[in-house]
Write an enzyme that holds these catalytic residues in place. Structure first.
Site, PDB file in Angstrom:
ATOM      1  N   ASP A 103       0.848  -1.188   0.000  1.00 49.99           N
ATOM      2  CA  ASP A 103       0.000   0.000   0.000  1.00 49.99           C
ATOM      3  C   ASP A 103       0.893   1.251   0.000  1.00 49.99           C
ATOM      4  OD1 ASP A 103      -3.046   0.798   0.550  1.00 49.99           O
ATOM      5  OD2 ASP A 103      -1.843   1.974   1.963  1.00 49.99           O
ATOM      6  N   HIS A 310      -6.960  -6.826  -0.776  1.00 45.96           N
ATOM      7  CA  HIS A 310      -5.875  -5.859  -0.628  1.00 45.96           C
ATOM      8  C   HIS A 310      -4.810  -6.317   0.353  1.00 45.96           C
ATOM      9  CE1 HIS A 310      -3.987  -2.012  -1.045  1.00 45.96           C
ATOM     10  NE2 HIS A 310      -4.157  -1.684   0.225  1.00 45.96           N
TER      11      HIS A 310
END
Length: 331
Positions: A103, A310
């Site tokens: 991320d 994610h």
């Protein structure tokens, strides 16, 4: 796998203190999380890397956990984050390291591999491909792109730009926000349902559905979630989510500062890994992986992992660990 001892460290770096957790001995591998994340996001990787003969060090990045949490976005520019990593390297007596980033940690990994290849000998990047415009990898200033998306529907990256807005909306609702966000970003979540909501008058909490199942989930136990929540709430008020919110607000300055080198080829070996169901990948333009191959000449793997959204390293840790170790063995 034999039980591995985790050691906690607090490192002075300028006007901040950095907390990190280490395991093992050997070549240094740094692990940088994103939002929402902590050193704990790498709980499955630390023992696997240590068992394979590496010294693995997972940071609470500045703005998170037990590390200092500056309240202004200027403190989250890439130069400050780079200095943090260098301080950790020096603490462990190492000049060079492999950097694994997820991320916002992924964006930092691409940056470090490009601008500090003398200190970062390879990067393994999770969830944010190089050249992704919304991650600051395109030829348009990030906030301009955010505004374009927000003109069509709610978009969190635009919503987070104005200091104080999200902080006020989330005050007192931190548990609800984290629980909903973890679900929405996972393989079973529906983060992109935000297209049904206008930007005006909408908060992030409005678009994040209540999870259809209570904890525990397959990849997160009640104890895991409690660890996250307690760590975020350990520093109150605007400091709770300071690292994540200010990372969004620092993206424009980072883009302007380093835009001349934005499309230079990466000079070090790299790995890219993402979950097949990662909504961030769904936000990428169709040609992003072709672009990444051109920008990363020594890309030694471009892997999608089934059953993961994610948080690929948490949702499918065994597959992620295999990919990381296979890559490390090529160096």
């Amino acid at each position: 796998m034999a039980e591995v001892t985790l050691q906690h460290h607090h490192i002075a770096q300028g006007d901040v203190t950095l907390h990190c957790v280490s395991a093992g001995a050997g070549p240094l591998v740094l692990l940088a999380h994103g939002f929402p994340g902590l050193w704990y996001s790498w709980r499955h990787q630390l023992p696997a890397l240590a068992a394979a003969g590496y010294r693995a060090v997972a940071l609470d990045m500045r703005g998170y956990g037990e590390s200092s949490r500056p309240l202004h976005s200027e403190a989250y520019h890439f130069d400050h984050l780079a200095a943090d990593l260098f301080a950790v390297q020096s603490y462990f007596g190492e000049r060079s390291a492999v950097l694994v980033g997820h991320d916002f940690g992924a964006n930092l990994a691409w940056h470090m591999g490009l601008h500090h290849a003398d200190r970062i000998r390879a990067v393994a990047v999770l969830a944010s491909p190089r050249g992704m415009p919304l991650a600051g990898g395109g030829d348009v200033c990030p906030s301009e792109l955010f505004a374009q998306v927000a003109a069509q529907h709610f978009f969190h990256m635009h919503y987070f730009q104005q200091a104080g807005v999200a902080e006020a909306d989330l005050a007192g609702r931190e548990e609800t926000f984290l629980r909903r966000l973890f679900w929405a970003l996972g393989a079973e979540g529906n983060l992109l349902d935000w297209t049904r909501y206008p930007s005006g008058g909408t908060t992030y909490l409005d678009v994040l559905e209540e999870p259809p199942r209570a904890l525990p989930w397959g990849w997160m136990s009640e104890e895991d979630f409690a660890t996250y929540l307690a760590a975020y709430l350990a520093q109150p008020g605007p400091a709770v989510f300071a690292g994540g919110l200010n990372a969004y607000r620092a993206m424009d300055v980072n883009w302007h500062t380093f835009r001349k080198q934005l499309f230079d080829p990466l000079p070090c070996p790299a790995l890219f890994v993402a979950g097949e169901a990662d909504p961030v990948i769904k936000l990428c333009p169709a040609d992003v992986f072709e672009r990444q191959r051109a920008l990363v000449p020594d890309l030694r793997g471009d892997i999608r992992i089934a059953g993961a959204g994610h948080f690929v390293q948490q949702e499918q840790p065994a597959a992620t660990n295999r990919a990381l170790l296979d890559f490390l063995h090529t160096l």
